[in-house]
Design an enzyme around this catalytic site. Structure first.
Site, PDB file in Angstrom:
ATOM      1  N   ILE A  98       0.861  -1.191   0.000  1.00  0.00           N
ATOM      2  CA  ILE A  98       0.000   0.000   0.000  1.00  0.00           C
ATOM      3  C   ILE A  98       0.889   1.229   0.000  1.00  0.00           C
ATOM      4  O   ILE A  98       1.725   1.395   0.899  1.00  0.00           O
ATOM      5  CB  ILE A  98      -0.891   0.024   1.253  1.00  0.00           C
ATOM      6  CG1 ILE A  98      -1.715  -1.268   1.319  1.00  0.00           C
ATOM      7  CG2 ILE A  98      -1.808   1.232   1.253  1.00  0.00           C
ATOM      8  CD1 ILE A  98      -2.252  -1.538   2.683  1.00  0.00           C
TER       9      ILE A  98
ATOM     10  N   ALA B 111       4.232  13.755   3.443  1.00  0.00           N
ATOM     11  CA  ALA B 111       2.844  13.453   3.806  1.00  0.00           C
ATOM     12  C   ALA B 111       2.738  12.099   4.492  1.00  0.00           C
ATOM     13  O   ALA B 111       2.870  11.061   3.844  1.00  0.00           O
ATOM     14  CB  ALA B 111       1.958  13.459   2.554  1.00  0.00           C
TER      15      ALA B 111
ATOM     16  N   GLU C 271      -7.755  -2.439   9.340  1.00  0.00           N
ATOM     17  CA  GLU C 271      -6.298  -2.326   9.405  1.00  0.00           C
ATOM     18  C   GLU C 271      -5.829  -2.183  10.858  1.00  0.00           C
ATOM     19  O   GLU C 271      -4.854  -2.801  11.276  1.00  0.00           O
ATOM     20  CB  GLU C 271      -5.941  -1.079   8.602  1.00  0.00           C
ATOM     21  CG  GLU C 271      -4.500  -0.839   8.394  1.00  0.00           C
ATOM     22  CD  GLU C 271      -4.310   0.358   7.441  1.00  0.00           C
ATOM     23  OE1 GLU C 271      -5.217   0.641   6.636  1.00  0.00           O
ATOM     24  OE2 GLU C 271      -3.259   0.987   7.531  1.00  0.00           O
TER      25      GLU C 271
ATOM     26  N   ARG D 206      17.052 -19.277  35.039  1.00  0.00           N
ATOM     27  CA  ARG D 206      18.156 -18.375  35.355  1.00  0.00           C
ATOM     28  C   ARG D 206      18.342 -18.241  36.868  1.00  0.00           C
ATOM     29  O   ARG D 206      17.365 -17.973  37.590  1.00  0.00           O
ATOM     30  CB  ARG D 206      17.873 -17.000  34.732  1.00  0.00           C
ATOM     31  CG  ARG D 206      18.920 -15.960  35.023  1.00  0.00           C
ATOM     32  CD  ARG D 206      20.178 -16.230  34.261  1.00  0.00           C
ATOM     33  NE  ARG D 206      21.193 -15.201  34.499  1.00  0.00           N
ATOM     34  CZ  ARG D 206      22.454 -15.326  34.117  1.00  0.00           C
ATOM     35  NH1 ARG D 206      22.848 -16.417  33.461  1.00  0.00           N
ATOM     36  NH2 ARG D 206      23.317 -14.364  34.359  1.00  0.00           N
TER      37      ARG D 206
ATOM     38  N   ASN E  57      -0.213   6.873  17.293  1.00  0.00           N
ATOM     39  CA  ASN E  57      -1.121   6.792  18.441  1.00  0.00           C
ATOM     40  C   ASN E  57      -1.708   8.160  18.798  1.00  0.00           C
ATOM     41  O   ASN E  57      -2.806   8.234  19.356  1.00  0.00           O
ATOM     42  CB  ASN E  57      -0.404   6.139  19.628  1.00  0.00           C
ATOM     43  CG  ASN E  57      -0.276   4.631  19.421  1.00  0.00           C
ATOM     44  OD1 ASN E  57      -0.624   4.118  18.343  1.00  0.00           O
ATOM     45  ND2 ASN E  57       0.196   3.927  20.421  1.00  0.00           N
ATOM     46  N   GLU E  58      -0.990   9.222  18.438  1.00  0.00           N
ATOM     47  CA  GLU E  58      -1.565  10.561  18.670  1.00  0.00           C
ATOM     48  C   GLU E  58      -2.787  10.762  17.756  1.00  0.00           C
ATOM     49  O   GLU E  58      -3.822  11.291  18.186  1.00  0.00           O
ATOM     50  CB  GLU E  58      -0.524  11.658  18.393  1.00  0.00           C
ATOM     51  CG  GLU E  58       0.618  11.694  19.389  1.00  0.00           C
ATOM     52  CD  GLU E  58       1.600  10.524  19.239  1.00  0.00           C
ATOM     53  OE1 GLU E  58       1.821  10.061  18.099  1.00  0.00           O
ATOM     54  OE2 GLU E  58       2.128  10.048  20.251  1.00  0.00           O
TER      55      GLU E  58
HETATM   56  C1  LIG Z   1       8.257   0.415   9.387  1.00  0.00           C
HETATM   57  C2  LIG Z   1       7.221   1.286   8.750  1.00  0.00           C
HETATM   58  C3  LIG Z   1       6.349   0.725   7.817  1.00  0.00           C
HETATM   59  C4  LIG Z   1       5.413   1.535   7.169  1.00  0.00           C
HETATM   60  N1  LIG Z   1       4.611   0.983   6.195  1.00  0.00           N
HETATM   61  C5  LIG Z   1       3.850   1.814   5.432  1.00  0.00           C
HETATM   62  C6  LIG Z   1       3.169   1.307   4.279  1.00  0.00           C
HETATM   63  O1  LIG Z   1       3.196   0.103   3.983  1.00  0.00           O
HETATM   64  N2  LIG Z   1       2.468   2.186   3.509  1.00  0.00           N
HETATM   65  C7  LIG Z   1       2.413   3.521   3.803  1.00  0.00           C
HETATM   66  O2  LIG Z   1       1.792   4.238   3.053  1.00  0.00           O
HETATM   67  N3  LIG Z   1       3.027   4.018   4.895  1.00  0.00           N
HETATM   68  C8  LIG Z   1       3.754   3.204   5.709  1.00  0.00           C
HETATM   69  N4  LIG Z   1       4.405   3.705   6.805  1.00  0.00           N
HETATM   70  C9  LIG Z   1       4.272   5.119   7.124  1.00  0.00           C
HETATM   71  C10 LIG Z   1       3.522   5.394   8.419  1.00  0.00           C
HETATM   72  O3  LIG Z   1       2.158   5.100   8.272  1.00  0.00           O
HETATM   73  C11 LIG Z   1       3.795   6.861   8.789  1.00  0.00           C
HETATM   74  O4  LIG Z   1       5.162   6.922   9.186  1.00  0.00           O
HETATM   75  C12 LIG Z   1       2.889   7.359   9.891  1.00  0.00           C
HETATM   76  O5  LIG Z   1       1.565   7.488   9.435  1.00  0.00           O
HETATM   77  C13 LIG Z   1       3.359   8.724  10.436  1.00  0.00           C
HETATM   78  O6  LIG Z   1       3.619   9.629   9.421  1.00  0.00           O
HETATM   79  P1  LIG Z   1       5.013  10.436   9.423  1.00  0.00           P
HETATM   80  O7  LIG Z   1       6.085   9.440   9.560  1.00  0.00           O
HETATM   81  O8  LIG Z   1       5.034  11.331   8.259  1.00  0.00           O
HETATM   82  O9  LIG Z   1       4.973  11.274  10.769  1.00  0.00           O
HETATM   83  P2  LIG Z   1       4.334  12.739  10.944  1.00  0.00           P
HETATM   84  O10 LIG Z   1       2.953  12.767  10.394  1.00  0.00           O
HETATM   85  O11 LIG Z   1       5.311  13.738  10.460  1.00  0.00           O
HETATM   86  O12 LIG Z   1       4.241  12.840  12.529  1.00  0.00           O
HETATM   87  C14 LIG Z   1       5.338  13.251  13.379  1.00  0.00           C
HETATM   88  C15 LIG Z   1       4.801  13.376  14.803  1.00  0.00           C
HETATM   89  O13 LIG Z   1       3.788  14.392  14.839  1.00  0.00           O
HETATM   90  C16 LIG Z   1       2.600  13.861  15.390  1.00  0.00           C
HETATM   91  N5  LIG Z   1       1.411  14.460  14.771  1.00  0.00           N
HETATM   92  C17 LIG Z   1       1.158  14.621  13.443  1.00  0.00           C
HETATM   93  N6  LIG Z   1      -0.054  15.184  13.275  1.00  0.00           N
HETATM   94  C18 LIG Z   1      -0.564  15.362  14.512  1.00  0.00           C
HETATM   95  C19 LIG Z   1      -1.804  15.913  15.029  1.00  0.00           C
HETATM   96  N7  LIG Z   1      -2.772  16.337  14.203  1.00  0.00           N
HETATM   97  N8  LIG Z   1      -1.985  15.944  16.360  1.00  0.00           N
HETATM   98  C20 LIG Z   1      -1.032  15.492  17.196  1.00  0.00           C
HETATM   99  N9  LIG Z   1       0.143  14.978  16.799  1.00  0.00           N
HETATM  100  C21 LIG Z   1       0.369  14.909  15.476  1.00  0.00           C
HETATM  101  C22 LIG Z   1       2.671  12.375  15.109  1.00  0.00           C
HETATM  102  O14 LIG Z   1       1.815  11.637  15.984  1.00  0.00           O
HETATM  103  C23 LIG Z   1       4.146  12.105  15.327  1.00  0.00           C
HETATM  104  O15 LIG Z   1       4.395  11.920  16.674  1.00  0.00           O
HETATM  105  C24 LIG Z   1       5.318   2.907   7.490  1.00  0.00           C
HETATM  106  C25 LIG Z   1       6.171   3.447   8.462  1.00  0.00           C
HETATM  107  C26 LIG Z   1       7.114   2.665   9.084  1.00  0.00           C
HETATM  108  C27 LIG Z   1       8.041   3.298  10.075  1.00  0.00           C
END
Ligand SMILES: Cc1cc2nc3c(=O)[nH]c(=O)nc-3n(C[C@H](O)[C@H](O)[C@H](O)COP(=O)(O)OP(=O)(O)OC[C@H]3O[C@@H](n4cnc5c(N)ncnc54)[C@H](O)[C@@H]3O)c2cc1C
Length: 386
Positions: free
Chosen positions: A128, A135, A249, A275, A373-374
């Site tokens: 996916i 984003a 999901e 242990r 989780n946020e």
């Molecule tokens: C191992 C791994 C596998 C993954 N697999 C997939 C996959 O198969 N397909 C895919 O499309 N994506 C995948 N992802 C992406 C994953 O879904 C995103 O990393 C996740 O949704 C967070 O987005 P970001 O990393 O851009 O963090 P950001 O959105 O930049 O967030 C950074 C921080 O800000 C906080 N934050 C953001 N918005 C808010 C708000 N409105 N209120 C409060 N806090 C907020 C977040 O909770 C977080 O703590 C994967 C990620 C990892 C690490």
């Protein structure tokens, strides 16, 4: 049953017990011996997908008319549990299954008949593609663009953190089809990646845990995708399609989280009986018993809640807020319980040859992906105040 043993879930029956036995035998024979190698190479390879497909362990809850195994979500839960209890996080059948469910729930009849059998057999590995460098939580920031050109879309852009990214044969790719249409400007293209011009797998990313799972960058440069692969055949429905499958999901994540807690606890119970320190097995220290009591209680509460969510999926009544509660709370508890299990292992708990060490590193991302989780708390909070 002693309290330390896992209670039998109320949704289990004789047929599922037999199914669980055959999944467990397969996992022990075909996956456990290969996990170290898979962690080394950062993917599980194609062969195991085809073997799992041949055994009927993929797309277990998809109707047989589309090539699935014709079971229900309990069969999926059994597969996730048998993998997670053993810390096998490389074989990302959850993402594969979610990809199949997009097709089942939103695809045209032609798309379902064409693609789902290829996922069910393991010929295609599903992935996916939502997240982009700019984003993640805010999917409205997606920039990957698809422009209609005759019978094709021409796609330009990139994705990051894509699970099964380097192996995928069928990518559910979220694209922007109309930048002026706001939330109605997104669509999903089912991209068959094999030998596709303009499709490129970038780096397979080096992660803290889940080393056997391939998580890749993907690039699209003037990539042509047949318009017939537009999910559901109608532009602008992408975000709605994504949102409607989120409870499914998120509950999968909770299922694998509680199973990992159970697996870590079982490994720790065995360890503390063996242990010795200060002339005693460490199980005899009151602190050990208190920590185990806390971990077992949290695990049992999580199991009870997750079992209820599994039944709600079967009954078609799992709502988004409850699924978000399960995802956020179970993944937080997974990390807490496994942390205690590492502590009870002492220095050995920090060594990757021990299950609890790998489980600890693997657990961290459960609080981040599939919606952080946020974001889960935002969803729950909004549902309370609406
Ligand atoms: C191992 C791994 C596998 C993954 N697999 C997939 C996959 O198969 N397909 C895919 O499309 N994506 C995948 N992802 C992406 C994953 O879904 C995103 O990393 C996740 O949704 C967070 O987005 P970001 O990393 O851009 O963090 P950001 O959105 O930049 O967030 C950074 C921080 O800000 C906080 N934050 C953001 N918005 C808010 C708000 N409105 N209120 C409060 N806090 C907020 C977040 O909770 C977080 O703590 C994967 C990620 C990892 C690490």
């Amino acid at each position: 049953m002693t309290p330390q043993q896992n209670p039998v879930s109320p949704w289990m029956d004789d047929e599922l017990a037999l199914f669980r036995d055959s999944v467990a035998r397969f996992v022990e024979a075909e996956m456990v011996p290969n996990d170290a190698q898979w962690r080394e190479q950062n993917n599980v390879g194609h062969e195991i997908w085809r073997k799992a497909g041949a055994m009927g362990f993929l797309c277990t809850d998809i109707p047989a008319e589309y090539g699935g195994a014709g079971g229900d979500f309990r069969h999926e839960a059994v597969v996730y549990e048998e993998l997670s209890r053993r810390g096998l996080t490389g074989f990302a059948s959850a993402v594969h299954s979610i990809c199949a469910h997009y097709l089942l729930n939103h695809g045209t009849e032609a798309q379902k008949h064409r693609f789902i059998p290829l996922l069910a057999s393991g010929e295609y590995v599903g992935a996916i593609g939502m997240t982009e460098p700019g984003a993640g939580s805010d999917l409205q920031g997606i920039r990957t663009r698809a422009v209609r050109d005759g019978d094709d879309y021409i796609v330009n852009g990139s994705k990051i953190f894509i699970t099964n990214g380097s192996l995928t044969g069928l990518l559910a790719l979220v694209v922007r089809t109309d930048p002026a249409a706001g939330s109605k400007g997104f669509s999903i293209l089912m991209v068959e990646t094999k030998s596709l011009k303009g499709y490129r797998v970038g780096r397979v990313l080096d992660k803290m845990g889940m080393k056997a799972q391939d998580t890749a960058e993907l690039f699209f440069e003037d990539m042509r995708v047949p318009a017939a692969n537009l999910l559901g055949g109608e532009e602008g429905r992408g975000l709605r399609q994504l949102m409607s499958d989120l409870p499914y999901e998120r509950v999968i994540l909770a299922v694998s989280g509680v199973a990992a807690m159970e697996g870590a606890l079982a490994a720790t119970l065995a360890y503390v009986r063996e242990r010795k320190a200060f002339g005693h097995v460490i199980a005899e220290f009151q602190n050990t018993r208190f920590k185990l009591a806390e971990a077992a209680t949290i695990t049992r509460v999580a199991r009870t809640f997750v079992d209820r969510c599994i039944q709600d999926v079967i009954d078609g009544r799992l709502d988004t807020a409850t699924a978000s509660m399960a995802k956020y709370w179970v993944s937080d508890m997974q990390q807490q319980v496994i942390d205690e299990c590492v502590q009870l292992h002492g220095g050995y708990g920090y060594m990757n040859e021990y299950l609890v060490s790998r489980m600890f590193a693997d657990a961290r991302v459960q609080r981040i992906y599939a919606g952080t989780n946020e974001i889960m708390k935002e969803v729950i909070g909004r549902s309370l105040l609406s």
